[in-house]
Design an enzyme around this catalytic site. Structure first.
Site, PDB file in Angstrom:
ATOM      1  N   HIS A  15       1.312  -1.077   0.067  1.00 44.10           N
ATOM      2  CA  HIS A  15      -0.106   0.173  -0.108  1.00 44.10           C
ATOM      3  C   HIS A  15       1.328   1.265   0.001  1.00 44.10           C
ATOM      4  CE1 HIS A  15      -3.710   1.943   2.007  1.00 44.10           C
ATOM      5  NE2 HIS A  15      -2.916   3.046   1.297  1.00 44.10           N
ATOM      6  N   HIS A  17       1.476   5.141  -1.986  1.00 45.22           N
ATOM      7  CA  HIS A  17       0.707   5.649  -3.508  1.00 45.22           C
ATOM      8  C   HIS A  17       1.974   6.453  -4.336  1.00 45.22           C
ATOM      9  CE1 HIS A  17      -3.177   5.668  -2.309  1.00 45.22           C
ATOM     10  NE2 HIS A  17      -2.801   5.717  -1.338  1.00 45.22           N
ATOM     11  N   HIS A 195      -9.593   1.153  -0.919  1.00 48.68           N
ATOM     12  CA  HIS A 195      -9.445   1.760   0.073  1.00 48.68           C
ATOM     13  C   HIS A 195     -10.629   1.436   0.849  1.00 48.68           C
ATOM     14  CE1 HIS A 195      -5.621   3.515  -1.068  1.00 48.68           C
ATOM     15  NE2 HIS A 195      -5.523   4.058   0.296  1.00 48.68           N
ATOM     16  N   GLU A 198     -11.267   3.674   6.695  1.00 42.52           N
ATOM     17  CA  GLU A 198      -9.997   4.242   6.508  1.00 42.52           C
ATOM     18  C   GLU A 198     -10.544   5.530   7.825  1.00 42.52           C
ATOM     19  OE1 GLU A 198      -8.621   6.296   3.656  1.00 42.52           O
ATOM     20  OE2 GLU A 198      -6.465   7.292   5.387  1.00 42.52           O
ATOM     21  N   ASP A 276       1.629   3.798   2.675  1.00 43.37           N
ATOM     22  CA  ASP A 276       0.392   4.487   2.574  1.00 43.37           C
ATOM     23  C   ASP A 276       1.413   5.786   1.538  1.00 43.37           C
ATOM     24  OD1 ASP A 276      -2.114   5.501   1.794  1.00 43.37           O
ATOM     25  OD2 ASP A 276      -2.466   5.701   4.196  1.00 43.37           O
ATOM     26  N   ASP A 277       1.772   7.075   2.438  1.00 47.15           N
ATOM     27  CA  ASP A 277       2.190   8.463   1.428  1.00 47.15           C
ATOM     28  C   ASP A 277       3.698   8.387   2.235  1.00 47.15           C
ATOM     29  OD1 ASP A 277       0.030   9.358  -0.495  1.00 47.15           O
ATOM     30  OD2 ASP A 277      -0.951   8.763   1.222  1.00 47.15           O
TER      31      ASP A 277
HETATM   32  N1  ADE Z   1      -4.493   8.821  -2.010  1.00 47.55           N
HETATM   33  C1  ADE Z   1      -3.181   9.039  -1.283  1.00 47.55           C
HETATM   34  N2  ADE Z   1      -3.060   8.537  -0.185  1.00 47.55           N
HETATM   35  C2  ADE Z   1      -4.918   8.292   0.458  1.00 47.55           C
HETATM   36  C3  ADE Z   1      -5.057   8.086   1.256  1.00 47.55           C
HETATM   37  N3  ADE Z   1      -5.159   7.617   2.371  1.00 47.55           N
HETATM   38  N4  ADE Z   1      -6.672   7.007   1.523  1.00 47.55           N
HETATM   39  C4  ADE Z   1      -7.778   7.868   0.106  1.00 47.55           C
HETATM   40  N5  ADE Z   1      -6.813   8.298  -0.793  1.00 47.55           N
HETATM   41  C5  ADE Z   1      -5.581   8.015  -0.628  1.00 47.55           C
HETATM   42 ZN    ZN Z   2      -3.776   5.266   0.478  1.00 42.77          ZN
END
Ligand code: ADE
Ligand code: ZN
Length: 351
Positions: A15, A17, A195, A198, A276-277
């Site tokens: 996971h 991005h 997703h 969350e 994630d990011d």
């Molecule tokens: N796009 C990038 N990170 C995300 C996240 N945590 N949840 C939803 N969309 C995303």
């Molecule tokens: Zn994500």
């Protein structure tokens, strides 16, 4: 938990991005290279802006950050920077999301994005020994007809795109909104993820598994509010790609000590750890592992389970999974009698 054990542990990321791995330093470099104005004077100022109260807060800054990505080489540099970072963290395989609509909406060609990313993934495999799969996400705040158009653009490239996902603003945009596009993607042999749970309710997780038929749930935290759902996810061994530091930064959890990961493992859910990011949330794979290992007092056995879950939940072929499971077992054997393995336990980058 010893940090060196986590650093040496062979890990799989499911996971991530790729646009969320844009570090402020590269953002500045690309802004200069492409003559794009950004609303920050310094790297420190950018980092100071990374204070979020919820998912939407983050997404507003995330989409703004993408503006500096213009040319194929920019996508290559972004992807290669991520691969180098995680190869050095003993990540042996990674499954990467990209958001084509975040680029095509600004006039960047679909092929420019795809070619830059895939060229880096190929070089990453050759030069760093890290294998990968690419997953194309649909932005759920946009209408399904836009997602269908994006899928149409992607269909000539199913040799490069392994699956489709669903991301962006969750609340008010349930998986069922994308029933047609996921059905079509499946018909073309693409794997499916979304997703769910969350910020959105357990009902969205139900829809992800029963209405759009995903292979994995991204996040899935709020599944724990519904006992019947937990039972179903355990029975089907549906993987959850959990992102601890993301959950902390986006206020999904108040404190890392309150993160539900340990509870998920105790319930028998197939939970994994992911970043994630990472450029926005303060850490790549090792930092995420270390945060929960210390916050939740995870054992070596827990960490082995998490790494095994990720290997099994990946979209690798059976034979490739077997090879990684063997590598994990070798690492566990190697460190079994070492209370503090320190940095001497370092695996070679190549599988
Ligand atoms: N796009 C990038 N990170 C995300 C996240 N945590 N949840 C939803 N969309 C995303
Ligand atoms: Zn994500």
């Amino acid at each position: 938990m010893d940090d060196a054990f986590i650093e040496g542990l062979p890990k799989v990321e499911l996971h991530l991005h790729i646009e969320g791995s844009l570090e402020p330093e590269l953002m500045f470099k690309l802004a200069q290279r492409n003559k794009i104005k950004i609303p920050f004077k310094s790297v420190a100022e950018v980092r100071k802006a990374y204070n979020f109260s919820n998912l939407q807060d983050f997404l507003d800054i995330y989409y703004q950050g993408m503006n500096v990505l213009q040319k194929e080489q920019d996508y290559y540099d972004l992807t290669m920077a991520y691969l180098k970072r995680v190869a050095a963290q003993n990540v042996v395989h990674t499954e990467i999301f990209f958001d084509p609509q975040g680029h095509t909406s600004r006039g960047v060609k679909f092929e420019t994005v795809l070619n830059g990313i895939t060229r880096a993934l190929e070089d990453g495999e050759k030069e760093l020994g890290i294998s990968s799969k690419l997953i194309m996400c649909f932005l759920r705040h946009l209408p399904e007809k836009d997602a269908l158009k994006t899928l149409k653009e992607a269909l000539p490239y199913t040799d490069k795109i392994y699956g489709v996902g669903l991301d962006s603003s969750e609340k008010g945009h349930p998986p069922s909104k994308f029933r047609k596009v996921f059905k079509k993607a499946k018909k073309h042999g693409l794997k499916l993820v979304a997703h769910a749970g969350e910020e959105g309710p357990p009902e969205y997780v139900w829809e992800a598994i029963d209405t759009i038929n995903v292979n994995r749930i991204d996040h899935g935290n709020r599944s724990l509010e519904d006992k019947k759902l937990v039972k179903r996810l355990v029975k089907d061994e549906t993987p959850l790609t959990v992102c601890p530091l993301s959950n902390l930064k986006l206020c999904v959890v108040k404190d890392i000590k309150l993160h539900p990961l340990k509870k998920m493992l105790e319930l028998g859910l197939k939970a994994t750890i992911n970043s994630d990011d990472p450029a926005y949330f303060g850490g790549y794979m090792n930092e995420n592992f270390k945060a929960v290992a210390s916050g939740l007092k995870l054992s070596k056995k827990d960490l082995e389970t998490i790494s095994r879950n990720s290997i099994e939940a990946s979209f690798l072929k059976k034979k490739e999974k077997k090879k990684l499971l063997k590598k994990l077992k070798a690492y566990m054997d190697q460190t079994a009698n070492d209370p503090a393995p320190k940095a001497k336990v370092k695996l070679k980058a190549k599988a």
